[in-house]
Scaffold this active site. Structure first.
Site, mmCIF file in Angstrom:
data_model
loop_
_atom_site.group_PDB
_atom_site.id
_atom_site.type_symbol
_atom_site.label_atom_id
_atom_site.label_comp_id
_atom_site.label_asym_id
_atom_site.label_seq_id
_atom_site.Cartn_x
_atom_site.Cartn_y
_atom_site.Cartn_z
ATOM 1 N N ARG A 114 0.857 -1.185 0.000
ATOM 2 C CA ARG A 114 0.000 0.000 0.000
ATOM 3 C C ARG A 114 0.887 1.227 0.000
ATOM 4 O O ARG A 114 2.099 1.126 0.169
ATOM 5 C CB ARG A 114 -0.975 0.001 1.190
ATOM 6 C CG ARG A 114 -0.321 -0.366 2.469
ATOM 7 C CD ARG A 114 -0.239 0.611 3.599
ATOM 8 N NE ARG A 114 -0.289 1.990 3.369
ATOM 9 C CZ ARG A 114 0.764 2.811 3.466
ATOM 10 N NH1 ARG A 114 1.987 2.348 3.720
ATOM 11 N NH2 ARG A 114 0.634 4.097 3.297
ATOM 12 N N ALA B 102 0.904 5.221 -2.083
ATOM 13 C CA ALA B 102 0.810 5.615 -3.490
ATOM 14 C C ALA B 102 2.009 5.158 -4.331
ATOM 15 O O ALA B 102 1.841 4.568 -5.407
ATOM 16 C CB ALA B 102 0.659 7.131 -3.564
ATOM 17 N N ARG C 27 -7.094 -0.220 -7.528
ATOM 18 C CA ARG C 27 -7.405 0.912 -6.630
ATOM 19 C C ARG C 27 -7.453 2.182 -7.494
ATOM 20 O O ARG C 27 -6.565 2.391 -8.322
ATOM 21 C CB ARG C 27 -6.343 1.041 -5.519
ATOM 22 C CG ARG C 27 -6.335 -0.162 -4.562
ATOM 23 C CD ARG C 27 -5.469 0.100 -3.338
ATOM 24 N NE ARG C 27 -6.078 1.062 -2.446
ATOM 25 C CZ ARG C 27 -5.440 1.616 -1.403
ATOM 26 N NH1 ARG C 27 -4.183 1.294 -1.150
ATOM 27 N NH2 ARG C 27 -6.053 2.474 -0.618
ATOM 28 N N GLN D 33 -2.611 3.315 9.570
ATOM 29 C CA GLN D 33 -1.283 3.393 8.945
ATOM 30 C C GLN D 33 -0.307 4.227 9.768
ATOM 31 O O GLN D 33 0.899 3.985 9.744
ATOM 32 C CB GLN D 33 -1.374 3.987 7.529
ATOM 33 C CG GLN D 33 -2.016 3.090 6.498
ATOM 34 C CD GLN D 33 -3.497 3.356 6.353
ATOM 35 O OE1 GLN D 33 -4.161 3.784 7.298
ATOM 36 N NE2 GLN D 33 -4.040 3.113 5.180
ATOM 37 N N ASP E 161 -1.764 11.206 -2.835
ATOM 38 C CA ASP E 161 -2.085 10.099 -3.742
ATOM 39 C C ASP E 161 -2.316 10.597 -5.163
ATOM 40 O O ASP E 161 -2.006 9.913 -6.133
ATOM 41 C CB ASP E 161 -3.300 9.334 -3.228
ATOM 42 C CG ASP E 161 -2.933 8.621 -1.934
ATOM 43 O OD1 ASP E 161 -2.989 9.259 -0.868
ATOM 44 O OD2 ASP E 161 -2.513 7.457 -2.015
ATOM 45 N N ASN F 202 -5.347 12.874 -0.450
ATOM 46 C CA ASN F 202 -4.485 12.088 0.448
ATOM 47 C C ASN F 202 -5.405 11.348 1.423
ATOM 48 O O ASN F 202 -6.629 11.518 1.391
ATOM 49 C CB ASN F 202 -3.494 13.010 1.177
ATOM 50 C CG ASN F 202 -2.391 12.223 1.869
ATOM 51 O OD1 ASN F 202 -1.750 11.373 1.257
ATOM 52 N ND2 ASN F 202 -2.170 12.475 3.155
HETATM 53 O O1 MRU Z 1 -2.558 3.157 2.816
HETATM 54 P P1 MRU Z 1 -3.148 3.647 1.537
HETATM 55 O O2 MRU Z 1 -2.520 3.023 0.319
HETATM 56 O O3 MRU Z 1 -4.638 3.640 1.472
HETATM 57 O O4 MRU Z 1 -2.801 5.159 1.570
HETATM 58 C C1 MRU Z 1 -2.301 5.838 0.545
HETATM 59 C C2 MRU Z 1 -1.204 6.597 1.058
HETATM 60 O O5 MRU Z 1 -0.115 6.130 0.925
HETATM 61 C C3 MRU Z 1 -1.448 7.802 1.872
HETATM 62 O O6 MRU Z 1 -2.559 8.506 1.547
HETATM 63 C C4 MRU Z 1 -0.194 8.587 1.896
HETATM 64 O O7 MRU Z 1 -0.312 9.641 2.761
HETATM 65 C C5 MRU Z 1 0.176 9.086 0.525
HETATM 66 S S1 MRU Z 1 1.882 9.175 0.312
HETATM 67 C C6 MRU Z 1 2.427 7.764 -0.424
#
Ligand code: MRU
Length: 339
Positions: A51, A53, A85, A184, A225, A235
């Site tokens: 997971r 982005a 996704r 997360q 994202d 995000n």
């Molecule tokens: O855990 P996710 O894949 O649902 O979240 C996506 C992300 O990674 C976050 O939103 C993050 O802050 C973006 S930065 C890679």
């Protein structure tokens, strides 16, 4: 980055297998998950074994290369991967690049996927160098979700400047929003920061404004994202609220992301598709008991429904700047000058 002194990347290609750190098991177990074909890579993206982005961008690129290397129907594979996704732009960017290369030869698809992974890692490193300029010694930084090395191939976006600041000897403190419903921040950001010995505190998602009101936050850095052409930024759900609070308290609010996250074909945040995930993620939680035994338990009124949007959009007016590998952008218009 290092785990128990050994260097790991979040995801990598080994022959025709895609290997990844299993993020559903962290922080309780550190295991490597193997996807032997593109369909398994798709499943790993959907169930969030991988997971973040940047990391799902790399996974999608590797998955597309796996399909070409295995002689699968590339159009079908492309559709299946694009369908995993919807929100993170890097996933679409990677699939299209590898698909175009694969139409020439499977070997070129593999090379293109590895190039994307390498660029993702290099971007994180450079974002760290630029972002470190914004961090004063003693800074208290709030972050949301996990935009660390686990969300990329390595280094991360929002956490990259934090790693660079700590490496340059600055004493800093990080507040990690727990980031309900999947946690997360509490599970992954805290695990990353603990591995790097960076002082940090996990806070409830709804504590950010109070913390800011007490003068305990100097800077907010979050990941992204998808960034629309006008700078509106999608995000993890809850980011928007933090941006509103930071604006109210006059605290700088930065987004950190590689240029591949900027989508010039999406006019504004209104055009960004927000993923909605299973209500079970809100109603059930998994964790260990005091003896280290893993359990999944119901944490809500049995039978009540839940709504689970995975992202929100922060309007560009609330964003102080975007930290990219090309420099720190005050607005998206600055990007056109740098490219
Ligand atoms: O855990 P996710 O894949 O649902 O979240 C996506 C992300 O990674 C976050 O939103 C993050 O802050 C973006 S930065 C890679």
């Amino acid at each position: 980055m290092k785990v128990n002194g050994k260097h790991f990347k979040t995801i990598w290609l080994d022959g025709t297998d895609v290997l990844m750190i299993d993020q559903n098991k962290l922080p309780f177990e550190f295991t490597i998950h193997t996807c032997a074909d593109y369909s398994s890579t798709c499943r790993a993206i959907i169930d969030m074994t991988v997971r973040g982005a940047g990391a799902i961008g790399a996974a999608a690129g590797f998955g597309m290369a796996q399909a070409f290397m295995a002689g699968e129907d590339p159009l079908m594979a492309r559709a299946q991967i694009l369908n995993t996704r919807p929100t993170a732009r890097d996933l679409f960017y990677a699939v299209e690049k590898v698909y175009a290369a694969g139409l020439k030869s499977p070997e070129l698809a593999k090379t293109a996927s590895q190039q994307i992974a390498w660029e993702n890692e290099e971007a994180g490193k450079t974002i760290g160098i630029y972002g470190n300029e914004l961090i004063k010694p003693g800074a208290r930084i709030l972050t949301h979700c996990n935009a660390g090395w686990l969300a990329f191939v390595d280094y991360g976006s929002a956490l990259a400047p934090i790693y660079a600041a700590a490496a340059s000897g600055k004493k800093i403190h990080v507040y990690a929003d727990e980031t309900r419903p999947r946690g997360q921040g509490a599970r992954l950001t805290a695990w990353e920061l603990a591995n790097e010995n960076i002082p940090h505190t996990i806070i409830p998602d709804n504590a950010g404004a109070l913390l800011m009101s007490k003068g305990m936050v100097d800077l907010v850095i979050v990941g992204a994202d998808r960034i629309a052409a006008n700078g509106d930024t999608a995000n993890k759900i809850g980011t928007f609220e933090k941006a509103i609070a930071a604006h109210y308290f006059n605290i700088p609010f930065y987004v950190a992301a590689p240029v591949s996250t900027i989508d010039m074909n999406t006019g504004s945040g209104k055009d960004i598709i927000i993923e909605e995930r299973s209500q079970d993620e809100v109603l059930w939680q998994t964790g260990t008991d005091r003896h280290g035994q893993l359990h999944t338990v119901n944490i809500a009124n049995p039978g009540s429904p839940a709504w689970n949007p995975a992202f929100d959009v922060t309007p560009e007016g609330l964003i102080t700047g975007i930290i990219t590998e090309k420099g720190i952008l005050k607005t998206i218009d600055n990007l056109k000058e740098l490219l």
